[in-house]
Scaffold this motif. Structure first.
Motif, PDB file in Angstrom:
ATOM      1  N   TRP A 213       0.838  -1.194   0.000  1.00 47.93           N
ATOM      2  CA  TRP A 213       0.000   0.000   0.000  1.00 47.93           C
ATOM      3  C   TRP A 213       0.878   1.251   0.000  1.00 47.93           C
ATOM      4  O   TRP A 213       1.701   1.451  -0.865  1.00 47.93           O
ATOM      5  CB  TRP A 213      -0.944  -0.015   1.202  1.00 47.93           C
ATOM      6  N   GLU A 214       0.708   2.122   1.012  1.00 50.22           N
ATOM      7  CA  GLU A 214       1.454   3.371   1.050  1.00 50.22           C
ATOM      8  C   GLU A 214       2.771   3.210   1.796  1.00 50.22           C
ATOM      9  O   GLU A 214       2.977   2.263   2.547  1.00 50.22           O
ATOM     10  CB  GLU A 214       0.619   4.466   1.720  1.00 50.22           C
ATOM     11  N   ARG A 215       3.649   4.181   1.572  1.00 50.62           N
ATOM     12  CA  ARG A 215       4.870   4.332   2.375  1.00 50.62           C
ATOM     13  C   ARG A 215       4.865   5.745   2.963  1.00 50.62           C
ATOM     14  O   ARG A 215       4.075   6.599   2.555  1.00 50.62           O
ATOM     15  CB  ARG A 215       6.115   4.131   1.526  1.00 50.62           C
ATOM     16  N   ALA A 216       5.760   5.990   3.921  1.00 44.54           N
ATOM     17  CA  ALA A 216       5.851   7.311   4.537  1.00 44.54           C
ATOM     18  C   ALA A 216       6.175   8.365   3.480  1.00 44.54           C
ATOM     19  O   ALA A 216       6.974   8.128   2.570  1.00 44.54           O
ATOM     20  CB  ALA A 216       6.913   7.318   5.628  1.00 44.54           C
ATOM     21  N   GLU A 217       5.561   9.546   3.636  1.00 42.91           N
ATOM     22  CA  GLU A 217       5.728  10.636   2.672  1.00 42.91           C
ATOM     23  C   GLU A 217       6.446  11.823   3.306  1.00 42.91           C
ATOM     24  O   GLU A 217       6.397  12.006   4.543  1.00 42.91           O
ATOM     25  CB  GLU A 217       4.350  11.062   2.144  1.00 42.91           C
ATOM     26  N   PRO A 218       7.096  12.670   2.488  1.00 46.64           N
ATOM     27  CA  PRO A 218       8.010  13.686   3.029  1.00 46.64           C
ATOM     28  C   PRO A 218       7.447  15.092   3.241  1.00 46.64           C
ATOM     29  O   PRO A 218       8.220  16.006   3.523  1.00 46.64           O
ATOM     30  CB  PRO A 218       9.111  13.721   1.972  1.00 46.64           C
ATOM     31  N   MET A 219       6.131  15.303   3.119  1.00 43.45           N
ATOM     32  CA  MET A 219       5.618  16.655   3.349  1.00 43.45           C
ATOM     33  C   MET A 219       5.792  17.074   4.804  1.00 43.45           C
ATOM     34  O   MET A 219       5.935  18.262   5.113  1.00 43.45           O
ATOM     35  CB  MET A 219       4.141  16.746   2.959  1.00 43.45           C
ATOM     36  N   VAL A 220       5.747  16.097   5.722  1.00 46.53           N
ATOM     37  CA  VAL A 220       5.944  16.367   7.150  1.00 46.53           C
ATOM     38  C   VAL A 220       7.062  15.466   7.654  1.00 46.53           C
ATOM     39  O   VAL A 220       7.009  14.245   7.478  1.00 46.53           O
ATOM     40  CB  VAL A 220       4.659  16.112   7.959  1.00 46.53           C
ATOM     41  N   TRP A 221       8.070  16.055   8.261  1.00 46.58           N
ATOM     42  CA  TRP A 221       9.156  15.303   8.903  1.00 46.58           C
ATOM     43  C   TRP A 221       8.775  15.032  10.352  1.00 46.58           C
ATOM     44  O   TRP A 221       8.268  15.924  11.051  1.00 46.58           O
ATOM     45  CB  TRP A 221      10.435  16.116   8.827  1.00 46.58           C
ATOM     46  N   ILE A 222       9.022  13.813  10.798  1.00 44.76           N
ATOM     47  CA  ILE A 222       8.711  13.428  12.177  1.00 44.76           C
ATOM     48  C   ILE A 222      10.022  13.178  12.919  1.00 44.76           C
ATOM     49  O   ILE A 222      10.852  12.371  12.476  1.00 44.76           O
ATOM     50  CB  ILE A 222       7.828  12.166  12.210  1.00 44.76           C
ATOM     51  N   GLY A 223      10.199  13.857  14.020  1.00 49.86           N
ATOM     52  CA  GLY A 223      11.412  13.712  14.822  1.00 49.86           C
ATOM     53  C   GLY A 223      11.401  14.682  15.981  1.00 49.86           C
ATOM     54  O   GLY A 223      10.431  15.429  16.180  1.00 49.86           O
ATOM     55  N   THR A 224      12.464  14.699  16.751  1.00 52.26           N
ATOM     56  CA  THR A 224      12.578  15.586  17.907  1.00 52.26           C
ATOM     57  C   THR A 224      13.398  16.825  17.552  1.00 52.26           C
ATOM     58  O   THR A 224      14.103  16.847  16.534  1.00 52.26           O
ATOM     59  CB  THR A 224      13.211  14.841  19.090  1.00 52.26           C
ATOM     60  N   LYS A 225      13.306  17.831  18.389  1.00 51.61           N
ATOM     61  CA  LYS A 225      13.907  19.136  18.087  1.00 51.61           C
ATOM     62  C   LYS A 225      15.420  19.073  17.893  1.00 51.61           C
ATOM     63  O   LYS A 225      15.980  19.898  17.172  1.00 51.61           O
ATOM     64  CB  LYS A 225      13.573  20.142  19.196  1.00 51.61           C
ATOM     65  N   ASP A 226      16.078  18.103  18.523  1.00 47.43           N
ATOM     66  CA  ASP A 226      17.532  18.019  18.415  1.00 47.43           C
ATOM     67  C   ASP A 226      17.985  17.387  17.090  1.00 47.43           C
ATOM     68  O   ASP A 226      19.181  17.335  16.814  1.00 47.43           O
ATOM     69  CB  ASP A 226      18.105  17.205  19.580  1.00 47.43           C
ATOM     70  N   GLN A 227      17.035  16.957  16.267  1.00 50.75           N
ATOM     71  CA  GLN A 227      17.387  16.237  15.054  1.00 50.75           C
ATOM     72  C   GLN A 227      17.264  17.072  13.776  1.00 50.75           C
ATOM     73  O   GLN A 227      17.257  16.531  12.678  1.00 50.75           O
ATOM     74  CB  GLN A 227      16.524  14.977  14.933  1.00 50.75           C
ATOM     75  N   PHE A 228      17.143  18.392  13.923  1.00 53.19           N
ATOM     76  CA  PHE A 228      17.194  19.252  12.734  1.00 53.19           C
ATOM     77  C   PHE A 228      17.990  20.509  13.061  1.00 53.19           C
ATOM     78  O   PHE A 228      18.188  20.868  14.237  1.00 53.19           O
ATOM     79  CB  PHE A 228      15.793  19.607  12.223  1.00 53.19           C
ATOM     80  N   ASN A 229      18.472  21.158  12.013  1.00 53.02           N
ATOM     81  CA  ASN A 229      19.307  22.352  12.158  1.00 53.02           C
ATOM     82  C   ASN A 229      18.448  23.611  12.221  1.00 53.02           C
ATOM     83  O   ASN A 229      17.248  23.581  11.938  1.00 53.02           O
ATOM     84  CB  ASN A 229      20.292  22.443  10.994  1.00 53.02           C
ATOM     85  N   LYS A 230      19.067  24.730  12.541  1.00 53.35           N
ATOM     86  CA  LYS A 230      18.330  25.982  12.694  1.00 53.35           C
ATOM     87  C   LYS A 230      17.606  26.396  11.417  1.00 53.35           C
ATOM     88  O   LYS A 230      16.565  27.039  11.469  1.00 53.35           O
ATOM     89  CB  LYS A 230      19.282  27.100  13.136  1.00 53.35           C
TER      90      LYS A 230
END
Length: 842
Positions: A213-230
């Motif tokens: 069926w479906e796979r995860a899509e990239p319009m929304v990233w899921i993660g915690t605040k420490d896992q992305f840059n400014k």
């Protein structure tokens, strides 16, 4: 003698007076905007200038409005209501509302309740010049106007819904999965022209095990605040995708585009085709580096496109399904930190990360939570409802913690739990809008529980098309009008439409756009009827598509194809236009076996004769180009119906083979099946050849992928009985459908961007179908105030795909027009075939 002197003196005085008059009154139309005009008001002036030039050949001047005394001669004055000098003589307009008011001779005021109102008013006036605004681009009539009408206007327009717009749905190649940044910008730019102001997107979650069926899509990233840059770029990612030809989601089996039939391979520059961020990625689950790149490129694209939306007054919305599905890779990081995956702490931390990354990456107006799709098909238990409630409450807390500026909302396949569809109204803050799509892919009426949701925004999302019948034409204008009427009666404040394709749905998009402003005036025919007569919509649409001479006859024909029989409480999916496809295996648009004899069923397509007989009413290159698009669309649909009938014959023969008692009888039936196998391949070729004549947008390119990778791929439509035939007959003839393009040379430009910001380049791909070798591909462009076009050769990307780019240096910050010419060995073709494309530089 004295008489002659007197006459000469009189002539001299007259000439002097005429000169003085001409000095005081300009013959050139001037468009005025206020000293403190907003960017949207300046855009309104520039759009008026462009379209008046395109329609009449006259280039208006643009000036700052200082007061009535300055206005001499023909003028359009843009004003917000509070600054309108004659507001005592008209009804007040606020917000998106506007009025068009002729005052002095040849002076028109476009007055808005806001900057957005002025922009909507400008586009309404432009429509009076004969311009048509479609979701896939503009329609400019073939014949120029003799005069630009400014007199006789006295009309006020108020929206029926505060929000009016679209919900392009990600999952299949027919939809936004194959859009690039310029495609989002092109569609978003069309929305204000059509009086709309909303665009929203759903994001499918990760599904383990995959199951096809479906796979995860990239319009929304899921993660915690420490896992992305400014700047919003991500440090870690998990496997994601939007549809591409190398993947197998929704039963589209992987296939190289170079193996496509009927010349379709010419349209694709890569074997692994998808949106720019998905082209040539490795097989699932990709590398960590590739997944990070996908999220970063999508984030950048949303930053640019949602900024444009904000500048145009279009509200944006993205979101995830609820309860939040935590990707496996993210789960491992949380577990390593000692966090319970089922805890409120985990939910809050993840929503804080989601919301914070959005804030760092792109503007956003709404974030919505979609109740699971299974709630409409399988129902839900109390535990599932409680998890959903806890999930949304955690998100509300997270939003407060990070001070997210956007508004939270709900959506889904149902409004709320089966035990009480309005239950969430008592649980969540009243500023949260509630929205829902119709159940049964649009064949169920508007959710009546909207009536029980009080004192909060409510958005109805109607189906412009449904995905089971994805590969067929669909006409649902009348149903959309009825949905809008019901939504207004139930107190909804938003009216949107879910869809994948664009161009071949244009009548329904026109109904959606009109209903956003007119639903309060519709007379509901009652709950037992799912249709409001759309004949006026179709006549207006047909006039734009084919010219005014053909409007009545072809408008009536298309009206007869719209909608379908509706029975309250029934799950039947009946349509007046032959519905030859359905959900198949795990994907949309399976050409379904049709057990009615083709000799009888083909009569459903007799309307094509009526359409062909009206061709003499269609005059002009642009009108004929659009006429031929629909003619080929109809023949494509007819041959698809033929394919369905032959597939049913093949199925019957296969069943008979299984029941036959003697080998001789089985062999006889097998030979009949071989003949039907050949017959279906020939019908498929006819269908494919017609489809190639309709390819104009990403939607038709996605339809090619469906036929190649779903119908011929996972469904194996033509070869599904080969094993049975081989067992009975031994070696069987190979079916080789043509890979050659058989038609006249066609220029396909799926993206028609008509507004760009100063400093941006106009970028798009030019895709060419031809049976001959391409000798040259050139673009010709000029500023509106120039006479001569500049010529520029386009660079070949691969196959028959060329890159078009007109840079700021080339257009010199001026609005401009352009067209493309392709030369083969024997002839030169041009696109557009009539008026050049016109681009406003803002």
């Amino acid at each position: 003698m004295n008489y002659k002197k007197a006459l000469a003196k009189l002539i001299c005085v007259t000439v002097v007076l005429l000169v003085l008059i001409s000095c005081g009154e300009s013959k050139t139309l001037t468009i005025y905007y206020a000293k403190d005009a907003s960017p949207k008001e300046i855009l309104a002036a520039k759009e008026l200038q462009k379209y008046i030039y395109v329609r009449s050949g006259e280039l208006p001047e643009i000036a700052v409005y200082e007061g009535k005394e300055q206005v001499k001669g023909k003028a359009i004055i843009l004003s917000q209501f509070e600054k309108f000098e004659n507001k005592s003589n008209v009804i007040k307009v606020e917000g998106d509302s506007y009025l068009l008011k002729s005052e002095e001779k040849d002076q028109l005021f476009i007055v808005g309740g806001s900057s957005e109102g002025i922009l909507y008013g400008a586009y309404k006036y432009i429509e009076s010049l004969g311009v048509g605004f479609m979701i896939d681009g503009d329609i400019i009539p073939d014949e120029k106007l003799d005069t630009v009408k400014l007199n006789g206007f006295n009309e006020t327009h108020n929206p029926a819904f505060a929000l009016r717009g679209i919900q392009p749905f990600h999952d299949f190649p027919e939809g936004p999965d194959w859009w690039n940044e310029e495609d989002y910008k092109a569609v978003i730019s069309q929305l204000p022209k059509m009086g709309m102001n909303f665009i929203g997107f759903h994001t499918y979650p990760e599904k383990r095990p995959f199951g096809g069926w479906e796979r995860a899509e990239p319009m929304v990233w899921i993660g915690t605040k420490d896992q992305f840059n400014k700047n919003g770029t991500v440090k870690s990612a998990y496997p994601v995708l939007h549809s591409n030809t190398a993947d197998s989601t929704w039963a589209y089996y992987p296939k190289n585009t170079s193996d496509y039939h009927f010349g379709a391979s010419q349209l694709f520059e890569t074997d692994r085709y998808g949106a720019s961020y998905m082209k040539n990625v490795s097989g699932w689950p990709h590398t960590e580096k590739e997944n990070v790149k996908i999220f970063d490129e999508v984030g950048s694209m949303l930053g640019n496109t949602f900024t444009l939306a904000k500048d145009l007054g279009v509200k944006t919305c993205i979101g995830t399904e609820t309860p939040l599905t935590i990707p496996f890779d993210v789960q491992q990081r949380l577990i390593a930190q000692g966090i319970d995956l089922n805890s409120k702490e985990a939910r809050v931390k993840l929503y804080e990360g989601i919301f914070s990354r959005i804030m760092a990456t792109h503007p956003l107006d709404y974030y919505w939570f979609w109740t699971p799709e299974t709630w409409t098909w399988d129902g839900q238990n109390d535990a599932a409802v409680e998890k959903t409630i806890q999930d949304i409450q955690s998100a509300i807390q997270a939003k407060s913690n990070v001070k997210a500026p956007f508004t939270l909302a709900t959506s889904g396949w149902v409004l709320g739990p089966a035990r009480d569809r309005a239950e969430f109204d008592n649980l969540f803050p009243k500023e949260m809008p509630f929205s829902v799509i119709n159940r049964e892919v649009g064949f169920t009426p508007v959710e009546s529980a909207f009536k029980n949701v009080n004192n909060r925004p409510k958005w109805q999302i109607s189906w412009v098309e449904d995905d089971p019948a994805m590969v067929t034409p669909q006409f649902w204008a009348g149903r959309i009008l009825k949905d809008a009427s019901d939504a207004f009666r139930f107190g909804c404040t938003g009216m949107m439409g879910i869809h994948w394709r664009t161009k071949n749905l244009s009548p329904s998009f026109m109904a959606l756009a009109r209903s956003g402003w007119e639903a309060d005036k519709y007379k509901s025919p009652g709950d037992s009827i799912r249709h409001i007569n759309p004949s006026e919509i179709y006549k207006e649409w047909a006039s734009l598509q084919f010219g005014p001479k053909a409007a009545t006859q072809l408008g009536n024909l298309f009206t007869s194809l719209d909608g379908g029989e509706f029975k309250l409480g029934s799950k039947d999916r009946h349509a007046n236009f032959p519905r030859t496809a359905d959900w198949g295996k795990k994907g949309p648009g399976m050409i379904k076996p049709n057990y009615e004899a083709w000799e009888k069923y083909q009569k459903k397509y007799d309307f094509i004769k009526t359409y062909e007989n009206a061709k003499n009413l269609v005059v002009g290159k642009g009108n004929l180009e659009r006429y031929n698009y629909w003619l080929n669309t109809f023949y494509y649909a007819k041959y698809q119906g033929n394919v369905g009938c032959i597939l049913a014959d093949m199925e019957r023969l296969n069943v008979q083979i299984g029941k036959a008692k003697s080998k001789e009888e089985k062999i006889k039936l097998a030979n009949e099946l071989i003949a039907k196998r050949n017959e279906v391949a020939k019908a498929w070729e006819k269908m494919g050849d017609c489809l190639m004549q309709t390819v104009s947008t990403n939607g038709e390119m996605g339809t090619i992928a469906n036929l190649e990778q779903h119908n011929l791929g996972s469904l194996n439509q033509i070869h599904q009985y080969d094993k049975v035939l081989t067992e009975l007959l031994g070696d069987i003839p190979e079916i080789k459908m043509s890979t050659a393009y058989k038609g006249e040379t066609r220029i396909v430009m799926p993206t028609r961007q008509t507004i760009i910001k100063q400093g941006e380049s106009l970028v798009t791909k030019v895709r060419i179908l031809s049976s001959q070798k391409i000798a040259s591909v050139k673009v010709f462009y000029k500023a509106l105030n120039e006479k001569n076009y500049t010529e520029k050769a386009l660079k070949n990307v691969n196959r028959n795909v060329y890159q078009l780019e007109i840079t700021p240096k080339e257009y010199n910050q001026n609005s401009f027009t352009y067209y493309v010419e392709v030369t083969t060995g024997t002839k030169t073709v041009r696109s557009p075939q009539s008026e050049p494309e016109a681009v406003t530089v803002w």
